[in-house]
Write a protein that holds these residues in place. Structure first.
Motif, PDB file in Angstrom:
ATOM      1  N   ILE A 187      35.466  39.151  30.102  1.00 30.14           N
ATOM      2  CA  ILE A 187      35.609  40.363  29.290  1.00 30.14           C
ATOM      3  C   ILE A 187      37.027  40.470  28.746  1.00 30.14           C
ATOM      4  O   ILE A 187      37.230  40.785  27.569  1.00 30.14           O
ATOM      5  CB  ILE A 187      35.232  41.615  30.107  1.00 30.14           C
ATOM      6  CG1 ILE A 187      33.750  41.578  30.462  1.00 30.14           C
ATOM      7  CG2 ILE A 187      35.578  42.888  29.335  1.00 30.14           C
ATOM      8  CD1 ILE A 187      33.328  42.634  31.468  1.00 30.14           C
ATOM      9  N   ALA A 188      38.025  40.188  29.581  1.00 31.01           N
ATOM     10  CA  ALA A 188      39.421  40.259  29.137  1.00 31.01           C
ATOM     11  C   ALA A 188      39.680  39.263  28.007  1.00 31.01           C
ATOM     12  O   ALA A 188      40.371  39.593  27.029  1.00 31.01           O
ATOM     13  CB  ALA A 188      40.364  40.010  30.302  1.00 31.01           C
ATOM     14  N   ALA A 189      39.110  38.076  28.100  1.00 28.95           N
ATOM     15  CA  ALA A 189      39.277  37.082  27.037  1.00 28.95           C
ATOM     16  C   ALA A 189      38.638  37.575  25.734  1.00 28.95           C
ATOM     17  O   ALA A 189      39.213  37.402  24.652  1.00 28.95           O
ATOM     18  CB  ALA A 189      38.673  35.749  27.455  1.00 28.95           C
ATOM     19  N   ALA A 190      37.473  38.213  25.836  1.00 25.38           N
ATOM     20  CA  ALA A 190      36.814  38.747  24.631  1.00 25.38           C
ATOM     21  C   ALA A 190      37.638  39.871  24.014  1.00 25.38           C
ATOM     22  O   ALA A 190      37.753  39.960  22.782  1.00 25.38           O
ATOM     23  CB  ALA A 190      35.413  39.242  24.986  1.00 25.38           C
ATOM     24  N   VAL A 209      39.633  45.195  33.978  1.00 19.68           N
ATOM     25  CA  VAL A 209      39.977  44.508  32.726  1.00 19.68           C
ATOM     26  C   VAL A 209      41.350  44.960  32.248  1.00 19.68           C
ATOM     27  O   VAL A 209      42.184  44.125  31.855  1.00 19.68           O
ATOM     28  CB  VAL A 209      38.898  44.746  31.648  1.00 19.68           C
ATOM     29  CG1 VAL A 209      39.348  44.196  30.290  1.00 19.68           C
ATOM     30  CG2 VAL A 209      37.567  44.113  32.062  1.00 19.68           C
ATOM     31  N   GLY A 210      41.604  46.242  32.294  1.00 24.25           N
ATOM     32  CA  GLY A 210      42.902  46.767  31.890  1.00 24.25           C
ATOM     33  C   GLY A 210      44.043  46.200  32.722  1.00 24.25           C
ATOM     34  O   GLY A 210      45.088  45.817  32.187  1.00 24.25           O
ATOM     35  N   ARG A 211      43.822  46.100  34.026  1.00 24.23           N
ATOM     36  CA  ARG A 211      44.856  45.497  34.902  1.00 24.23           C
ATOM     37  C   ARG A 211      45.072  44.032  34.542  1.00 24.23           C
ATOM     38  O   ARG A 211      46.195  43.543  34.530  1.00 24.23           O
ATOM     39  CB  ARG A 211      44.463  45.646  36.366  1.00 24.23           C
ATOM     40  CG  ARG A 211      44.801  47.014  36.935  1.00 24.23           C
ATOM     41  CD  ARG A 211      44.541  47.105  38.426  1.00 24.23           C
ATOM     42  NE  ARG A 211      43.142  47.338  38.742  1.00 24.23           N
ATOM     43  CZ  ARG A 211      42.509  48.497  38.564  1.00 24.23           C
ATOM     44  NH1 ARG A 211      43.140  49.524  38.029  1.00 24.23           N
ATOM     45  NH2 ARG A 211      41.250  48.634  38.892  1.00 24.23           N
ATOM     46  N   ARG A 212      43.999  43.334  34.241  1.00 21.65           N
ATOM     47  CA  ARG A 212      44.116  41.914  33.884  1.00 21.65           C
ATOM     48  C   ARG A 212      44.894  41.736  32.591  1.00 21.65           C
ATOM     49  O   ARG A 212      45.675  40.795  32.440  1.00 21.65           O
ATOM     50  CB  ARG A 212      42.704  41.320  33.763  1.00 21.65           C
ATOM     51  CG  ARG A 212      42.614  39.863  33.448  1.00 21.65           C
ATOM     52  CD  ARG A 212      42.959  38.945  34.620  1.00 21.65           C
ATOM     53  NE  ARG A 212      42.264  39.264  35.827  1.00 21.65           N
ATOM     54  CZ  ARG A 212      41.150  38.699  36.265  1.00 21.65           C
ATOM     55  NH1 ARG A 212      40.583  37.746  35.558  1.00 21.65           N
ATOM     56  NH2 ARG A 212      40.607  39.061  37.408  1.00 21.65           N
ATOM     57  N   LEU A 213      44.671  42.653  31.652  1.00 19.46           N
ATOM     58  CA  LEU A 213      45.359  42.551  30.358  1.00 19.46           C
ATOM     59  C   LEU A 213      46.795  43.063  30.421  1.00 19.46           C
ATOM     60  O   LEU A 213      47.582  42.785  29.513  1.00 19.46           O
ATOM     61  CB  LEU A 213      44.587  43.334  29.295  1.00 19.46           C
ATOM     62  CG  LEU A 213      43.208  42.765  28.940  1.00 19.46           C
ATOM     63  CD1 LEU A 213      42.469  43.720  28.026  1.00 19.46           C
ATOM     64  CD2 LEU A 213      43.338  41.395  28.325  1.00 19.46           C
ATOM     65  N   GLY A 214      47.110  43.790  31.462  1.00 18.73           N
ATOM     66  CA  GLY A 214      48.467  44.301  31.625  1.00 18.73           C
ATOM     67  C   GLY A 214      48.640  45.577  30.897  1.00 18.73           C
ATOM     68  O   GLY A 214      49.565  46.053  30.416  1.00 18.73           O
TER      69      GLY A 214
END
Length: 82
Positions: A44-47, A77-82
């Motif tokens: 999801i983060a990549a998308a 997802v938000g944490r993964r994206l920073g």
């Protein structure tokens, strides 16, 4: 996942659902669940990153999570994206 970001359920029942996957992965149900969550969040983060790049969205544009398990995964997802 952070407490309060997902519906409450019986932890034993949830982990029991991961027993077959854990057996195939030769790991524990907890580790299988974490691996599935991590893989899902990564996709999801990549998308989201791809869409932001294509549409030239800056880092100040909020992420909207709709339907399915989107709201439960949005924090991860938000944490993964920073």
């Amino acid at each position: 996942m952070a407490p309060g970001t997902h519906p409450a359920t019986a932890p034993d029942a949830a982990l029991a659902a991961f027993v077959p996957l854990a057996a195939r992965m030769k790991t524990t149900p907890e580790n299988a669940a974490r691996a599935l969550l991590d893989a899902t969040v990564s996709k999801i983060a990549a998308a989201v990153e791809d869409a932001a790049r294509v549409y030239n969205f800056g880092p100040d544009v909020p992420i909207a999570a709709l339907g399915g398990s989107g709201p439960a995964l949005a924090g991860e997802v938000g944490r993964r994206l920073g």
